[in-house]
Design a protein around this motif. Structure first.
Motif, PDB file in Angstrom:
ATOM      1  N   ARG A 255       0.862  -1.186   0.000  1.00 29.63           N
ATOM      2  CA  ARG A 255       0.000   0.000   0.000  1.00 29.63           C
ATOM      3  C   ARG A 255       0.891   1.226   0.000  1.00 29.63           C
ATOM      4  O   ARG A 255       1.906   1.274   0.706  1.00 29.63           O
ATOM      5  N   GLU A 256       0.513   2.209  -0.813  1.00 29.72           N
ATOM      6  CA  GLU A 256       1.279   3.446  -0.834  1.00 29.72           C
ATOM      7  C   GLU A 256       0.662   4.409   0.175  1.00 29.72           C
ATOM      8  O   GLU A 256      -0.526   4.710   0.098  1.00 29.72           O
ATOM      9  N   VAL A 257       1.462   4.824   1.179  1.00 30.74           N
ATOM     10  CA  VAL A 257       0.918   5.680   2.234  1.00 30.74           C
ATOM     11  C   VAL A 257       1.775   6.925   2.392  1.00 30.74           C
ATOM     12  O   VAL A 257       2.954   6.918   2.062  1.00 30.74           O
ATOM     13  N   PRO A 258       1.155   8.007   2.885  1.00 34.05           N
ATOM     14  CA  PRO A 258       1.919   9.255   3.032  1.00 34.05           C
ATOM     15  C   PRO A 258       2.932   9.175   4.180  1.00 34.05           C
ATOM     16  O   PRO A 258       2.729   8.444   5.142  1.00 34.05           O
ATOM     17  N   ILE A 259       3.996   9.934   4.045  1.00 36.46           N
ATOM     18  CA  ILE A 259       4.921  10.130   5.157  1.00 36.46           C
ATOM     19  C   ILE A 259       4.548  11.470   5.769  1.00 36.46           C
ATOM     20  O   ILE A 259       4.555  12.492   5.076  1.00 36.46           O
ATOM     21  N   VAL A 260       4.135  11.430   7.039  1.00 33.99           N
ATOM     22  CA  VAL A 260       3.651  12.659   7.660  1.00 33.99           C
ATOM     23  C   VAL A 260       4.587  13.100   8.767  1.00 33.99           C
ATOM     24  O   VAL A 260       5.334  12.296   9.329  1.00 33.99           O
ATOM     25  N   GLY A 261       4.545  14.389   9.059  1.00 31.22           N
ATOM     26  CA  GLY A 261       5.334  14.905  10.170  1.00 31.22           C
ATOM     27  C   GLY A 261       4.426  15.116  11.365  1.00 31.22           C
ATOM     28  O   GLY A 261       3.379  15.739  11.250  1.00 31.22           O
ATOM     29  N   ASP A 262       4.812  14.551  12.499  1.00 31.04           N
ATOM     30  CA  ASP A 262       3.966  14.706  13.687  1.00 31.04           C
ATOM     31  C   ASP A 262       4.838  14.808  14.934  1.00 31.04           C
ATOM     32  O   ASP A 262       5.761  14.014  15.142  1.00 31.04           O
ATOM     33  N   GLU A 263       4.530  15.840  15.734  1.00 32.27           N
ATOM     34  CA  GLU A 263       5.314  16.102  16.943  1.00 32.27           C
ATOM     35  C   GLU A 263       5.307  14.921  17.916  1.00 32.27           C
ATOM     36  O   GLU A 263       6.183  14.803  18.760  1.00 32.27           O
ATOM     37  N   HIS A 264       4.279  14.112  17.830  1.00 29.88           N
ATOM     38  CA  HIS A 264       4.163  12.991  18.769  1.00 29.88           C
ATOM     39  C   HIS A 264       5.342  12.029  18.650  1.00 29.88           C
ATOM     40  O   HIS A 264       5.708  11.372  19.619  1.00 29.88           O
ATOM     41  N   VAL A 265       5.925  11.968  17.473  1.00 26.42           N
ATOM     42  CA  VAL A 265       6.996  10.990  17.271  1.00 26.42           C
ATOM     43  C   VAL A 265       8.226  11.396  18.073  1.00 26.42           C
ATOM     44  O   VAL A 265       8.704  12.525  17.993  1.00 26.42           O
ATOM     45  N   ASP A 266       8.708  10.460  18.854  1.00 27.27           N
ATOM     46  CA  ASP A 266       9.854  10.691  19.710  1.00 27.27           C
ATOM     47  C   ASP A 266      11.126  10.364  18.931  1.00 27.27           C
ATOM     48  O   ASP A 266      11.323   9.243  18.468  1.00 27.27           O
ATOM     49  N   ILE A 267      11.970  11.386  18.772  1.00 27.41           N
ATOM     50  CA  ILE A 267      13.176  11.209  17.955  1.00 27.41           C
ATOM     51  C   ILE A 267      14.103  10.139  18.523  1.00 27.41           C
ATOM     52  O   ILE A 267      14.751   9.386  17.808  1.00 27.41           O
ATOM     53  N   GLU A 268      14.109  10.082  19.854  1.00 26.28           N
ATOM     54  CA  GLU A 268      15.021   9.164  20.523  1.00 26.28           C
ATOM     55  C   GLU A 268      14.549   7.713  20.494  1.00 26.28           C
ATOM     56  O   GLU A 268      15.326   6.777  20.576  1.00 26.28           O
ATOM     57  N   LYS A 269      13.244   7.549  20.488  1.00 25.96           N
ATOM     58  CA  LYS A 269      12.695   6.227  20.712  1.00 25.96           C
ATOM     59  C   LYS A 269      12.703   5.403  19.427  1.00 25.96           C
ATOM     60  O   LYS A 269      12.417   5.917  18.356  1.00 25.96           O
ATOM     61  N   GLY A 270      12.968   4.134  19.571  1.00 25.86           N
ATOM     62  CA  GLY A 270      12.986   3.241  18.416  1.00 25.86           C
ATOM     63  C   GLY A 270      13.938   3.776  17.366  1.00 25.86           C
ATOM     64  O   GLY A 270      15.062   4.161  17.676  1.00 25.86           O
ATOM     65  N   THR A 271      13.465   3.839  16.127  1.00 29.25           N
ATOM     66  CA  THR A 271      14.324   4.349  15.054  1.00 29.25           C
ATOM     67  C   THR A 271      13.983   5.786  14.731  1.00 29.25           C
ATOM     68  O   THR A 271      14.564   6.387  13.834  1.00 29.25           O
ATOM     69  N   GLY A 272      12.999   6.342  15.426  1.00 25.01           N
ATOM     70  CA  GLY A 272      12.561   7.704  15.141  1.00 25.01           C
ATOM     71  C   GLY A 272      11.574   7.742  13.999  1.00 25.01           C
ATOM     72  O   GLY A 272      11.162   8.794  13.526  1.00 25.01           O
ATOM     73  N   CYS A 273      11.210   6.573  13.547  1.00 24.07           N
ATOM     74  CA  CYS A 273      10.342   6.435  12.390  1.00 24.07           C
ATOM     75  C   CYS A 273       9.186   5.533  12.813  1.00 24.07           C
ATOM     76  O   CYS A 273       9.395   4.425  13.287  1.00 24.07           O
ATOM     77  N   LEU A 274       7.975   6.033  12.673  1.00 26.78           N
ATOM     78  CA  LEU A 274       6.833   5.337  13.260  1.00 26.78           C
ATOM     79  C   LEU A 274       5.839   4.910  12.199  1.00 26.78           C
ATOM     80  O   LEU A 274       5.429   5.714  11.367  1.00 26.78           O
ATOM     81  N   LYS A 275       5.467   3.625  12.234  1.00 29.36           N
ATOM     82  CA  LYS A 275       4.391   3.202  11.340  1.00 29.36           C
ATOM     83  C   LYS A 275       3.070   3.578  12.005  1.00 29.36           C
ATOM     84  O   LYS A 275       2.914   3.449  13.216  1.00 29.36           O
ATOM     85  N   VAL A 276       2.136   4.063  11.239  1.00 32.92           N
ATOM     86  CA  VAL A 276       0.897   4.573  11.806  1.00 32.92           C
ATOM     87  C   VAL A 276      -0.263   3.657  11.438  1.00 32.92           C
ATOM     88  O   VAL A 276      -0.560   3.456  10.268  1.00 32.92           O
ATOM     89  N   THR A 277      -0.893   3.092  12.497  1.00 31.43           N
ATOM     90  CA  THR A 277      -2.006   2.165  12.305  1.00 31.43           C
ATOM     91  C   THR A 277      -3.218   2.709  13.048  1.00 31.43           C
ATOM     92  O   THR A 277      -3.516   2.272  14.157  1.00 31.43           O
ATOM     93  N   PRO A 278      -3.920   3.657  12.490  1.00 36.30           N
ATOM     94  CA  PRO A 278      -4.973   4.352  13.238  1.00 36.30           C
ATOM     95  C   PRO A 278      -6.082   3.417  13.705  1.00 36.30           C
ATOM     96  O   PRO A 278      -6.754   3.703  14.701  1.00 36.30           O
ATOM     97  N   GLY A 279      -6.247   2.304  13.040  1.00 35.52           N
ATOM     98  CA  GLY A 279      -7.324   1.395  13.410  1.00 35.52           C
ATOM     99  C   GLY A 279      -7.031   0.559  14.647  1.00 35.52           C
ATOM    100  O   GLY A 279      -7.947   0.005  15.260  1.00 35.52           O
ATOM    101  N   HIS A 280      -5.759   0.467  15.033  1.00 38.14           N
ATOM    102  CA  HIS A 280      -5.434  -0.460  16.107  1.00 38.14           C
ATOM    103  C   HIS A 280      -4.415   0.050  17.097  1.00 38.14           C
ATOM    104  O   HIS A 280      -3.653  -0.724  17.682  1.00 38.14           O
ATOM    105  N   ASP A 281      -4.372   1.346  17.258  1.00 39.25           N
ATOM    106  CA  ASP A 281      -3.456   1.914  18.231  1.00 39.25           C
ATOM    107  C   ASP A 281      -3.993   3.284  18.641  1.00 39.25           C
ATOM    108  O   ASP A 281      -4.391   4.081  17.794  1.00 39.25           O
ATOM    109  N   PHE A 282      -4.025   3.508  19.953  1.00 40.98           N
ATOM    110  CA  PHE A 282      -4.633   4.748  20.459  1.00 40.98           C
ATOM    111  C   PHE A 282      -3.908   5.996  19.968  1.00 40.98           C
ATOM    112  O   PHE A 282      -4.525   6.970  19.565  1.00 40.98           O
ATOM    113  N   ASP A 284      -1.872   6.218  17.348  1.00 40.55           N
ATOM    114  CA  ASP A 284      -1.952   6.295  15.893  1.00 40.55           C
ATOM    115  C   ASP A 284      -3.324   6.799  15.461  1.00 40.55           C
ATOM    116  O   ASP A 284      -3.472   7.497  14.458  1.00 40.55           O
ATOM    117  N   PHE A 285      -4.328   6.453  16.268  1.00 40.38           N
ATOM    118  CA  PHE A 285      -5.669   6.933  15.986  1.00 40.38           C
ATOM    119  C   PHE A 285      -5.686   8.462  15.981  1.00 40.38           C
ATOM    120  O   PHE A 285      -6.247   9.111  15.105  1.00 40.38           O
TER     121      PHE A 285
END
Length: 885
Positions: A255-282, A284-285
């Motif tokens: 699936r082709e999905v947009p890359i969005v910028g969102d302050e919620h993403v923590d630069i330090e945590k994980g890889t700093g890159c977050l997959k967004v699953t709005p249907g199954h994560d509070f 991400d919703f």
RNA sequence: GGGACAUUAGCUCAGCUGGGAGAGCGCUACCCUUACAAGGUAGAUGUCGGCAGUUCGAUCCUGUCAUGUCCCACCA
């Protein structure tokens, strides 16, 4: 009479008899007393499926003690019992039963058929617990009893729901909720328990469309990538900011999905890159809402993957996870796996892993209600005991989440929302079954299939049980008299679930707080402090305890362990200890019962020293009892009455009364009998809230014919006229002297039967007078054939053993050989002890800064001590010298 | 990640505004003493978690560390 009473008290028969008498005689019904005020406790309704456990027993004990106390104080009391329909627990229980009987599932029946089965079960087996509450002695008015699924609560629920709905505070929304795949229902945030689980971070490569760039994304739930609708990075993150606005390609489903910028993403945590699953994560919703992303649902109601799960359709998330990872490896897009411990939500009833999922549910907007509820506690309209629990309450109520109230179950209050089949109008209706659509008058109506969260009806409980919203019923049940209720007693675990909801609903619908005080009692644990549980097999069955030790002993044990503590570690041996205490009372009664007839009901004018002393001690005890019960310090109440009965009354007063009661002096005998009777009447009255059965039983022998049962008798209070502090001081010296003589006797192995001579030396005139006046008491209790009292200037006996108290030297003159070295050793030990104390105080007195800075009365106190110790040291030293010479 | 609470005798716990460490149970010794052996009498037991500070004086106040329990928080 003594012959008729056995030496051990047999509780069971007595208990049954009295409960029946009280209940049949309507003694539990509210009755106006000498205080023209209501006092009401609404019992937290136990589950209809339940069986009494130790926690319930504690509930009953603490509430019933209060109710009985207030009833005796003359309040119009109501202890209102009830039973909870316990939506999920009951439905599951009957589902299981039906399956075992007929191998049929709920959906093999119509909703109506199945509900009938639940009701039938409730009628036959439900409510067993109420029987057990009676065994514990709960003095509740059963005529008031209510079941949360009765017609009255249903009326209250409809009233409340419709009001909230019409005020716009209830809304239906497609929103991400906690989905319990086992119950196949939404549950509220409060019902989710977070548990630590060993999981992993899975690092996955997402391709950026139209370039060779790879984005490394870390997730704990790789299977949800099938529902991804964006990749998010922090706009401040220099590594990725330039990619915002481009597209990423979700692996596997491409699936082709947009890359969005969102302050919620923590630069330090994980890889700093977050997959967004709005249907199954509070989270991400929320990101999804901010960026208007597609909400993709990849799960079925039972938590398995739906058709979007591709080749893994029908598998649970857990199973699909490893397969998805394998596929990613095959595609070369899997980077690595790192072990990771994280918190995963579980249903507190079903224990299933909760899946965040989007579904259409009903919500209550609690924001404003919560503010009022917080304010009520901050301004102390409702007070928590112990106060610390306020924090728990606040932590929830200050940042409340809107409350998801719909449940996809059958057993519960049906949501009173209707939709018109012809014009699609939707409205909430107070009528059980409205006939026509208020808009188009069509008769083709459909009610929302869902039921309400159990806590919705529970939140209304204090109002419902007192008749709300029906005017007539409110009149009948005394709403104005009893609401706000006086005290809510419960465990801390339902502060959110229940206390908070009652506060919100209560203030919302009545503009009043639902209760003045909240007493949060401890959690009952086993003697090692472990939670009682079926799997550990360490549960304490209250009924078994009652059978073994009696309800009074069990109640006393629970009360004695209850104060402001968090845990009660209950050891059956302790209950046994209090059973012994109950037996002690029984035997003390056996002692006084032969002289009861001699006693008159009025206290005599010319009380002697001993009588004044015991009455003063009793008076102090009454004061402590009154104060401590009022503040839920049952531990203090119990220890006060315990030590009064055991030590003051039995060990000293009864012992001192034996010779009088068996003696020849009729006038004295009558006077002593009167005081004994007076004390015992007060003792059983003071004890009644904790141990209702034995006290009521003994009361029949103590009461005047015209007097009511103890349950209705006045509770003893502190009386200024019975405060005899001098007599208490003197008696304490008497006790010290007698104990010292006993100690000295044992130190030289004098047989209990052998009599000794006691020589006392004191320079305190009052003390000397007291000892002289009470010589016979000393002889009886210390087994002395002769007691002399002289000043310290007198000659001491030459051959004797001795102990020095602060005020008196106690000598036992002895014939024959004394082991001097033993006595010297003992005295040297005493000396060292007193010397240590003396050094402490004299150091203080020598300290200029202490003399200058300490409070004057502290200085006086220390000076007095120094003098006392000096005297004591002198006494001991003199004797040591005599021995050594 | 945030927060709360706890740490006192062998066990369970109490200790109010800083001024001589308490209770119950358990334990030890002796006792069938005319209410009670489900009893009586007497007794032993504590660096009040560690360290530092404030104070004339700390179990109590402050800081800090340790240990434990619980709660909350969006499963990157």
């Amino acid at each position: 009479m003594t012959q008729e009473l056995s030496t051990t008290y047999a509780p069971n028969e007595v208990e049954n008899k009295w409960y029946k008498t009280w209940n049949d005689g309507k003694y539990f019904a509210p009755k106006k007393g000498k205080v023209d005020e209501g006092f009401c406790i609404i019992m937290p309704p136990p589950n209809v499926t339940g069986k009494l456990h130790a926690g319930h027993a504690l509930d009953i004990t603490t509430q019933d003690a209060l109710i009985r106390f207030k009833r005796m104080k003359g309040y119009e009391t109501l202890f209102l019992p009830g039973m909870d329909h316990a939506g999920i627990a009951t439905q599951s229980k009957v589902e299981e039963l039906v399956w075992n009987e007929s191998k049929k599932k709920k959906h093999d029946f119509t909703r109506e058929e199945f509900l009938e089965k639940i009701w039938a079960w409730k009628e036959e087996y439900g409510g067993f617990i109420a029987e057990q509450q009676r065994v514990m002695g709960a003095s509740c008015d059963w005529d008031y009893s209510m079941f949360t699924m009765d017609a009255e609560p249903n009326e209250a629920v409809r009233e409340a729901f419709v009001e909230l709905y019409n005020q716009g505070l209830i809304y239906q929304s497609d929103y991400i909720v906690n989905w319990d795949p086992k119950l196949q229902s939404a549950i509220s945030d409060a019902e989710v328990e977070h548990k630590e689980v060993q999981g992993a971070f899975y690092h996955i490569h997402y391709k950026v469309a139209g370039s060779d760039t790879l984005l490394e994304v870390a997730t704990t739930r790789p299977e949800t990538l099938l529902g991804d609708s964006a990749v998010a990075v922090n706009p401040k993150d220099e590594r990725f900011a330039h990619l915002i606005g481009k597209k990423a390609i979700v692996p596997i489903c491409n699936r082709e999905v947009p890359i969005v910028g969102d302050e919620h993403v923590d630069i330090e945590k994980g890889t700093g890159c977050l997959k967004v699953t709005p249907g199954h994560d509070f989270n991400d919703f929320e990101i999804g809402q901010r960026h208007k992303l597609e909400m993709i649902n990849i799960l079925n109601k039972d938590g398995t993957l739906n058709e979007l799960g591709l080749e893994w359709e029908g598998l649970t998330c857990k199973k699909a996870r490893s397969k998805v990872v394998a596929k990613l490896e095959e595609l070369g897009q899997f980077v690595k796996e790192e072990k990771h411990v994280h918190q995963v939500g579980h249903g507190d009833r079903s224990k299933a892993v909760i899946e965040p999922m989007i579904s259409k549910q009903w919500f209550v907007d609690v924001q404003d209600m919560a503010k009022v509820a917080v304010d009520s506690v901050e301004t102390e309209k409702t007070k928590f005991y112990p106060k610390g629990w306020e924090n728990t309450y606040y932590s929830w109520m200050r940042e409340p989440k809107n409350w998801c109230v719909s449940r996809q179950l059958w057993w519960g209050h049906r949501i009173p929302v209707f939709t018109c089949g012809s014009c699609n109008h939707q409205w909430a209706d107070k009528a059980l079954k409205p006939d026509t659509c208020p808009k188009c008058s069509a008769k083709d109506l459909e009610q929302d299939p869902d039921v309400l969260d159990t806590w919705f009806s529970s939140g209304l409980w204090p109002m419902t049980t007192l008749g709300w919203p029906n005017k007539e019923r409110m009149q009948e049940r005394g709403f104005d008299r009893f609401f706000p209720t006086s005290v809510l007693v419960t465990g801390f675990d339902i502060i959110f679930f229940w206390v908070a909801r009652m506060m919100m609903m209560g203030t919302k619908f009545t503009n009043k707080i639902p209760f003045h005080k909240v007493y949060i009692h401890a959690i009952v644990r086993d003697k090692q402090g472990r939670k009682m549980s079926k799997s550990l097999g360490n549960g304490i069955d209250p009924i078994e305890m009652v059978d073994t030790y009696g309800a009074d002993a069990f109640r006393f044990a629970l009360a004695a362990g209850s104060g402001y503590n968090r845990n009660i570690n209950l050891d059956p041996e302790r209950i046994g200890g209090y059973r012994n205490f109950i037996n002690k009372i029984w035997n003390a009664f056996r002692f006084i019962s032969p002289v009861l007839e001699l006693g008159s009901s009025e206290l005599p004018e010319n009380l002697d020293d001993q009588e004044k002393w015991i009455l003063a001690e009793l008076n102090d005890t009454a004061k402590i009892m009154n104060d401590s019960i009022e503040e839920f310090r049952y531990d203090d109440s119990c220890s006060a009455i315990y030590s009064f009965v055991y030590d003051s009354f039995c060990s000293w007063f009864i012992e001192l009364s034996k010779n009088i009661v068996n003696g020849e002096d009729e006038a004295k005998k009558i006077q002593r009998a009167t005081v004994l009777k007076y004390c015992f009447r007060e003792i059983v009255a003071l004890l009644h809230p904790m141990t209702p059965f034995i006290t009521e039983e003994l009361w029949t022998h103590l009461k005047e014919e015209t007097e009511p049962l103890l349950i209705q008798h006045d509770y003893p209070e502190f009386k200024e006229s019975l405060a005899f502090t001098d007599e208490q001081k003197n008696m304490n010296k008497f006790i010290e002297v007698v104990s010292s003589v006993r100690f000295l006797r044992q130190s030289v192995n004098i047989k209990p039967k052998d009599e000794v001579v006691v020589a006392l030396f004191t320079d305190e005139e009052e003390t000397a007078n007291y000892f002289n006046a009470n010589k016979s008491g000393i002889s009886e209790l210390a087994r002395a054939k002769e007691v002399t009292v002289e000043s310290k200037s007198s000659q001491r006996p030459s051959k004797a053993i001795m102990k020095a108290s602060v005020h008196t030297e106690i000598f036992l003159p002895l014939e024959g050989v004394i082991d001097l070295s033993d006595q010297i050793k003992r005295l040297e030990k005493d000396l060292a002890k007193v010397q240590k104390e003396y050094d402490k105080v004299s150091k203080k007195l020598g300290n200029e800064k202490f003399m200058a800075n300490a409070k004057p009365d502290v200085v006086i106190e220390v000076k007095e001590k120094a003098t006392d110790f000096e005297g004591q040291l002198k006494s001991i030293n003199e004797r040591l010298e005599a021995f050594k010479a």
